[in-house]
Design an enzyme around this catalytic site. Structure first.
Site, PDB file in Angstrom:
ATOM      1  N   SER A   1     -77.812 -63.900 -12.288  1.00  0.00           N
ATOM      2  CA  SER A   1     -78.176 -65.033 -11.425  1.00  0.00           C
ATOM      3  C   SER A   1     -79.458 -64.761 -10.642  1.00  0.00           C
ATOM      4  CB  SER A   1     -77.025 -65.399 -10.482  1.00  0.00           C
ATOM      5  OG  SER A   1     -76.862 -64.437  -9.473  1.00  0.00           O
ATOM      6  N   ASN A   2     -79.703 -63.517 -10.260  1.00  0.00           N
ATOM      7  CA  ASN A   2     -80.980 -63.209  -9.589  1.00  0.00           C
ATOM      8  C   ASN A   2     -82.140 -63.377 -10.564  1.00  0.00           C
ATOM      9  OD1 ASN A   2     -80.885 -62.250  -6.664  1.00  0.00           O
ATOM     10  ND2 ASN A   2     -79.104 -61.241  -7.560  1.00  0.00           N
TER      11      ASN A   2
ATOM     12  N   LEU B   1     -80.395 -44.338 -12.136  1.00  0.00           N
ATOM     13  CA  LEU B   1     -81.586 -43.936 -12.890  1.00  0.00           C
ATOM     14  C   LEU B   1     -81.979 -42.501 -12.550  1.00  0.00           C
ATOM     15  CD1 LEU B   1     -83.400 -47.308 -12.300  1.00  0.00           C
ATOM     16  CD2 LEU B   1     -82.600 -46.458 -14.522  1.00  0.00           C
TER      17      LEU B   1
ATOM     18  N   ARG C   1     -77.749 -39.420 -19.944  1.00  0.00           N
ATOM     19  CA  ARG C   1     -78.460 -40.313 -19.042  1.00  0.00           C
ATOM     20  C   ARG C   1     -79.980 -40.184 -19.248  1.00  0.00           C
ATOM     21  NH1 ARG C   1     -76.493 -42.983 -14.816  1.00  0.00           N
ATOM     22  NH2 ARG C   1     -74.550 -41.853 -14.688  1.00  0.00           N
TER      23      ARG C   1
ATOM     24  N   HIS D   1     -80.323 -55.214  -3.233  1.00  0.00           N
ATOM     25  CA  HIS D   1     -79.021 -54.633  -2.932  1.00  0.00           C
ATOM     26  C   HIS D   1     -78.272 -55.593  -2.009  1.00  0.00           C
ATOM     27  CE1 HIS D   1     -75.992 -51.586  -2.386  1.00  0.00           C
ATOM     28  NE2 HIS D   1     -76.061 -51.772  -1.082  1.00  0.00           N
TER      29      HIS D   1
ATOM     30  N   THR E   1     -86.488 -45.472  -4.904  1.00  0.00           N
ATOM     31  CA  THR E   1     -86.771 -44.031  -4.877  1.00  0.00           C
ATOM     32  C   THR E   1     -85.613 -43.343  -5.598  1.00  0.00           C
ATOM     33  OG1 THR E   1     -85.593 -43.746  -2.789  1.00  0.00           O
ATOM     34  CG2 THR E   1     -87.963 -44.207  -2.641  1.00  0.00           C
TER      35      THR E   1
ATOM     36  N   MET F   1     -76.939 -52.149 -13.485  1.00  0.00           N
ATOM     37  CA  MET F   1     -75.875 -51.295 -12.948  1.00  0.00           C
ATOM     38  C   MET F   1     -75.888 -49.898 -13.558  1.00  0.00           C
ATOM     39  SD  MET F   1     -74.731 -53.377 -10.802  1.00  0.00           S
ATOM     40  CE  MET F   1     -73.185 -52.739 -10.214  1.00  0.00           C
TER      41      MET F   1
ATOM     42  N   GLU G   1     -79.944 -63.852  -1.598  1.00  0.00           N
ATOM     43  CA  GLU G   1     -80.601 -63.007  -2.609  1.00  0.00           C
ATOM     44  C   GLU G   1     -81.537 -63.850  -3.462  1.00  0.00           C
ATOM     45  OE1 GLU G   1     -78.141 -60.284  -4.899  1.00  0.00           O
ATOM     46  OE2 GLU G   1     -76.568 -60.389  -3.396  1.00  0.00           O
TER      47      GLU G   1
ATOM     48  N   ASN H   1     -85.749 -53.294  -6.363  1.00  0.00           N
ATOM     49  CA  ASN H   1     -84.323 -53.560  -6.548  1.00  0.00           C
ATOM     50  C   ASN H   1     -83.853 -54.517  -5.457  1.00  0.00           C
ATOM     51  OD1 ASN H   1     -81.609 -53.113  -7.529  1.00  0.00           O
ATOM     52  ND2 ASN H   1     -81.262 -51.785  -5.768  1.00  0.00           N
TER      53      ASN H   1
END
Ligand code: GRF
Length: 211
Positions: A13-14, A89, A61, A105, A137, A86, A170, A103
Site C-alpha cells: 500500500s505504501n 539487510l 543472507r 517504519h 543504517t 521485511m 504513512e 525506509n
C-alpha cells in the site's frame, strides 16, 4: 529525473501511494523477495516493471543481498525505497546504498523499532504514536530521520485501528519525503538530515487535546 527502485514484501500500500502520487521521479522497478506479494500485481497494473528475487532460493543472507544488489544496480537507481520490505539487510548491502536507501517504519523512532509496533504502543500506554521516514543504517529501524507523522492513541484502540490510523499518515509522508529527495532538498550533516523546505508551522502536537 531521479531513478527510483522500490522494494516490497507484501501488500504494497505504501508503494501504491508512491506510484499514485505522480512524483517527479522515474520508478524503474518494483522488486519483491516474495513471489506472492500482492503489491506486485498493483505495480504491474501501473505499468511498472516487476522483479522477484526470492530469498528462499539463496542459502545465506549475504548471498541473497548480493543477488538483490545486482538486480537493483541493473536499474541504476538514485534512490532505493524500502516499502514494507521485511528482510534484515546486511551491513555490506546498507553501506553500498548509503545516503540513497530510505525506509518507512510504523512508529515514532527511536521508540518501538522492530515488529508489532502498534501492540507495543498500546502496551506502553503512549498517548501519541505515528510513523517515521528515515535513511537506513546497518542498525535495524535506525538512521537519520527525514520526517515523522503523529496520531493520537485513543482509549478504544486495538492494534488494527491504530495501525489503520498510522497507515493513513504513512501514505502521506512517504511520497512527500521522496519528492524532497528528488528535488535535492535533503542533505545529511553529521548523521542528521538537514532540509531545505519551508516549515509549515511551529505548533505542537498534543494528545489528549486541550480545549
Ligand atoms: C507498513 O506499515 C510499513 O510502515 C512497514 O510495513 C508495512 C507495509 O505495508 N514497514 P504496505 O506493504 O506498504 O501496505
Amino acid at each position: 529525473m531521479k531513478r527510483v527502485v522500490i522494494l516490497i514484501s507484501g501488500r504494497g500500500s505504501n508503494m501504491q501511494a508512491i506510484l499514485e502520487a505522480k512524483l517527479p521521479v522515474e520508478i524503474t522497478a518494483v522488486i519483491s523477495n516474495r513471489p506472492e506479494a500482492k503489491g506486485l500485481e498493483i505495480a504491474a497494473q501501473h505499468g511498472i516493471q516487476t522483479v522477484v528475487v526470492d530469498h528462499r532460493k539463496h542459502p545465506s543472507r549475504g548471498q541473497f543481498d548480493a543477488a538483490l544488489a545486482e538486480k537493483i544496480d541493473s536499474f541504476q537507481p538514485d534512490l532505493v525505497v524500502l516499502a514494507g520490505f521485511m528482510r534484515i539487510l546486511t551491513e555490506d548491502f546498507v553501506n553500498r546504498y548509503q545516503g540513497r536507501l530510505i525506509n518507512i517504519h510504523p512508529a515514532l523512532l527511536p521508540a518501538f523499532p522492530g515488529l508489532d509496533t502498534h501492540e507495543k504502543a498500546l502496551q506502553e500506554g503512549v498517548r501519541i504514536h505515528g510513523c517515521t521516514v528515515h535513511f537506513v543504517t546497518p542498525t535495524v529501524d535506525h538512521g537519520p530521520i527525514i520526517s515523522q507523522a503523529a496520531v493520537p492513541v485513543l482509549p478504544s484502540d486495538t492494534p488494527d485501528t491504530l495501525a489503520a490510523r498510522v497507515l493513513e499518515q504513512e501514505h502521506l509522508i512517504y511520497p512527500e519525503a521522496i519528492r524532497w529527495f528528488a528535488e535535492g532538498r535533503l542533505h545529511l550533516e553529521q548523521n542528521r538530515v538537514e532540509m531545505n523546505i519551508l516549515q509549515a508551522s511551529t505548533y505542537s502536537l498534543r494528545s489528549p487535546w486541550s480545549a
